[in-house]
Scaffold this motif. Sequence first.
Motif, PDB file in Angstrom:
ATOM      1  N   SER A  89       0.824  -1.208   0.000  1.00  7.09           N
ATOM      2  CA  SER A  89       0.000   0.000   0.000  1.00  7.09           C
ATOM      3  C   SER A  89       0.857   1.257   0.000  1.00  7.09           C
ATOM      4  CB  SER A  89      -0.935   0.005   1.225  1.00  7.09           C
ATOM      5  OG  SER A  89      -1.863  -1.056   1.154  1.00  7.09           O
ATOM      6  N   ILE A  90       0.206   2.382  -0.306  1.00 10.31           N
ATOM      7  CA  ILE A  90       0.845   3.697  -0.299  1.00 10.31           C
ATOM      8  C   ILE A  90       0.033   4.579   0.640  1.00 10.31           C
ATOM      9  CG2 ILE A  90       1.525   5.704  -1.656  1.00 10.31           C
ATOM     10  CD1 ILE A  90       1.438   3.807  -4.135  1.00 10.31           C
ATOM     11  N   LEU A  91       0.661   5.059   1.712  1.00  7.58           N
ATOM     12  CA  LEU A  91       0.003   5.956   2.662  1.00  7.58           C
ATOM     13  C   LEU A  91       0.639   7.330   2.534  1.00  7.58           C
ATOM     14  CD1 LEU A  91      -0.959   3.190   3.670  1.00  7.58           C
ATOM     15  CD2 LEU A  91      -0.582   3.987   6.012  1.00  7.58           C
ATOM     16  N   LEU A  92      -0.163   8.335   2.201  1.00  3.62           N
ATOM     17  CA  LEU A  92       0.351   9.688   2.040  1.00  3.62           C
ATOM     18  C   LEU A  92       0.357  10.414   3.393  1.00  3.62           C
ATOM     19  CD1 LEU A  92      -1.168  10.680  -1.419  1.00  3.62           C
ATOM     20  CD2 LEU A  92       0.944   9.444  -0.873  1.00  3.62           C
ATOM     21  N   ASN A  93       0.755  11.661   3.381  1.00  2.00           N
ATOM     22  CA  ASN A  93       1.082  12.395   4.605  1.00  2.00           C
ATOM     23  C   ASN A  93      -0.066  12.452   5.607  1.00  2.00           C
ATOM     24  OD1 ASN A  93       2.643  13.153   2.290  1.00  2.00           O
ATOM     25  ND2 ASN A  93       3.543  14.798   3.491  1.00  2.00           N
ATOM     26  N   HIS A  94       0.301  12.339   6.878  1.00  4.54           N
ATOM     27  CA  HIS A  94      -0.618  12.577   7.997  1.00  4.54           C
ATOM     28  C   HIS A  94      -1.803  11.616   8.003  1.00  4.54           C
ATOM     29  CE1 HIS A  94       1.513  16.252   9.178  1.00  4.54           C
ATOM     30  NE2 HIS A  94       1.597  16.528   7.892  1.00  4.54           N
ATOM     31  N   VAL A  95      -1.585  10.396   7.573  1.00  2.00           N
ATOM     32  CA  VAL A  95      -2.603   9.357   7.711  1.00  2.00           C
ATOM     33  C   VAL A  95      -2.445   8.710   9.080  1.00  2.00           C
ATOM     34  CG1 VAL A  95      -3.315   7.058   6.899  1.00  2.00           C
ATOM     35  CG2 VAL A  95      -2.882   8.893   5.254  1.00  2.00           C
ATOM     36  N   LYS A  96      -3.559   8.431   9.735  1.00  2.00           N
ATOM     37  CA  LYS A  96      -3.543   7.726  11.015  1.00  2.00           C
ATOM     38  C   LYS A  96      -4.288   6.412  10.866  1.00  2.00           C
ATOM     39  CE  LYS A  96      -4.489   8.238  15.964  1.00  2.00           C
ATOM     40  NZ  LYS A  96      -5.014   9.123  17.030  1.00  2.00           N
ATOM     41  N   VAL A  97      -3.590   5.311  11.140  1.00  2.00           N
ATOM     42  CA  VAL A  97      -4.156   3.971  11.002  1.00  2.00           C
ATOM     43  C   VAL A  97      -4.514   3.466  12.401  1.00  2.00           C
ATOM     44  CG1 VAL A  97      -3.803   1.630  10.142  1.00  2.00           C
ATOM     45  CG2 VAL A  97      -2.713   3.575   8.976  1.00  2.00           C
ATOM     46  N   GLY A  98      -5.801   3.203  12.619  1.00  2.00           N
ATOM     47  CA  GLY A  98      -6.265   2.808  13.942  1.00  2.00           C
ATOM     48  C   GLY A  98      -5.863   1.396  14.327  1.00  2.00           C
ATOM     49  N   GLU A  99      -6.037   1.080  15.575  1.00  2.00           N
ATOM     50  CA  GLU A  99      -5.685  -0.244  16.099  1.00  2.00           C
ATOM     51  C   GLU A  99      -6.439  -1.347  15.350  1.00  2.00           C
ATOM     52  OE1 GLU A  99      -6.428  -0.404  20.227  1.00  2.00           O
ATOM     53  OE2 GLU A  99      -4.959   1.150  20.763  1.00  2.00           O
ATOM     54  N   GLY A 100      -5.720  -2.398  15.027  1.00  2.00           N
ATOM     55  CA  GLY A 100      -6.336  -3.570  14.419  1.00  2.00           C
ATOM     56  C   GLY A 100      -6.777  -3.415  12.980  1.00  2.00           C
ATOM     57  N   CYS A 101      -6.462  -2.302  12.343  1.00  2.00           N
ATOM     58  CA  CYS A 101      -6.840  -2.126  10.935  1.00  2.00           C
ATOM     59  C   CYS A 101      -6.071  -3.104  10.045  1.00  2.00           C
ATOM     60  CB  CYS A 101      -6.552  -0.701  10.479  1.00  2.00           C
ATOM     61  SG  CYS A 101      -7.688   0.540  11.124  1.00  2.00           S
ATOM     62  N   GLN A 102      -6.696  -3.464   8.925  1.00  2.00           N
ATOM     63  CA  GLN A 102      -6.038  -4.287   7.923  1.00  2.00           C
ATOM     64  C   GLN A 102      -6.156  -3.582   6.574  1.00  2.00           C
ATOM     65  OE1 GLN A 102      -6.686  -8.685   8.179  1.00  2.00           O
ATOM     66  NE2 GLN A 102      -8.231  -8.127   9.709  1.00  2.00           N
ATOM     67  N   LEU A 103      -5.008  -3.189   6.021  1.00  2.00           N
ATOM     68  CA  LEU A 103      -4.967  -2.465   4.749  1.00  2.00           C
ATOM     69  C   LEU A 103      -4.118  -3.251   3.758  1.00  2.00           C
ATOM     70  CD1 LEU A 103      -4.187   1.146   6.084  1.00  2.00           C
ATOM     71  CD2 LEU A 103      -6.409   0.002   5.913  1.00  2.00           C
ATOM     72  N   LYS A 104      -4.637  -3.410   2.539  1.00  2.00           N
ATOM     73  CA  LYS A 104      -3.901  -4.138   1.506  1.00  2.00           C
ATOM     74  C   LYS A 104      -4.263  -3.556   0.146  1.00  2.00           C
ATOM     75  CE  LYS A 104      -5.274  -8.200   0.115  1.00  2.00           C
ATOM     76  NZ  LYS A 104      -5.607  -9.642   0.006  1.00  2.00           N
ATOM     77  N   ASN A 105      -3.257  -3.421  -0.719  1.00  2.00           N
ATOM     78  CA  ASN A 105      -3.478  -2.970  -2.102  1.00  2.00           C
ATOM     79  C   ASN A 105      -4.306  -1.683  -2.139  1.00  2.00           C
ATOM     80  OD1 ASN A 105      -2.088  -5.213  -3.079  1.00  2.00           O
ATOM     81  ND2 ASN A 105      -3.956  -6.424  -3.279  1.00  2.00           N
TER      82      ASN A 105
END
Length: 405
Positions: free
Chosen positions: A346-362
């Motif tokens: 994945s690509i996360l741009l500036n100032h992204v906040k990923v919460g607990e237990g999140c699942q991110l793909k593609n």
Amino acid sequence: MQDTLTVILAGGVGSRLSPLTDNRAKPAVPFGGKYRIIDFTLTNCLHSGLRRILVLTQYKSHSLQKHLRDGWSLFNPELGEFISVVPPQMRGGGKWYEGTADAIYHNLWLIERSSAKYVVVLSGDHIYRMDYAAMIKEHKRTGAKLTIACMEVPQNEANQFGIVDSAEDGEIRHFVEKPIDPPSMPGKPEYSLASMGIYVFDADVLTDCLQDDAQTIESSHDFGKDVIPKLIESRDVYAYRFCGKLGRVAKDCYWRDVGTIDSYYQANMDLLEPVPPMNLYQRDWAIRTYEPQYPPARTVSSATGNEGIFINSIIADGVVNSGGSVQRSIISPCVYINDGATVADSILLNHVKVGEGCQLKNCIIDKHVCIPPNTTIGYNEAEDAQRFHISPSGIVVVPESYQFD
């Protein structure tokens, strides 16, 4: 290079890259964890000795102008050096630019005022490294009135480009824009020779052909469709092989048009290869950008004992990984990854906040998005399609400042 003026076209709508271009011009889209797309073209100019640059803007140009102000105010006007942002001046009857050639036509007065002998025309939305000085030298050697940078492309992809037919000495005999049945190269039937949209003109020839094109009612005022084919009929036009004489740049021969979500995503992922196809680490060809004063990236052991983990990823300044797992991803400045979250491909741009237990793909997460705990993105296409844009190859794009329910 005091006799050369550079014009960078940076005003396209970039609709195929939506939603990343919903609030910004395509050249201003972030790339590679710390850069903007236009940084690659400007870096090429900087290292090639081109210090008189006009950037022609149009749509949604605020972030682009801000980036140029903050990151590229390095030239000395007392030495005749400049990077000038030129929005539409409405000097031709109050119209927006109607094509690549039309954009420069409406600014011919700046070219004439510069007294330049040569004009380099570039696009601000491609990813590549190139020594323009070597191309200009070749332009002068051949006596060409126009020199076009060209590269070999597989014939089955050639219908996406302007295709040239050149003689052995490089003189171009024919040029056709995005042909249905593209001609192949002599001796290489599986390849065609494609224009890269990089041009070196004699300034007087550029002025003449743009004035002529402006008077042609049926013209779409585009270099590839209208100006170049007509110019070939009357003037000497030569091809310059991109992967031949590259000057001082390490010969990686990498060029990408990142005009779609899939091509943008793949160009970013290319940087994560064990030996990336484009070398960002050539010390005398460093890619310049604007870098805010963020603290170093760090990993943190969470309260549950999870260790923040990065595997085969690019990590920018200001990133904090507090017990999350990141694999084969590009993490831009000031991203915060919380305990138990997983981020893959994945690509996360500036100032992204990923919460607990999140699942991110593609997925591509644009700036200033706060993802609630235990959110899943990239695993269920039907659910993702109800909220987000999904590219043809399945990349999920979460737009800037998106608010989750």
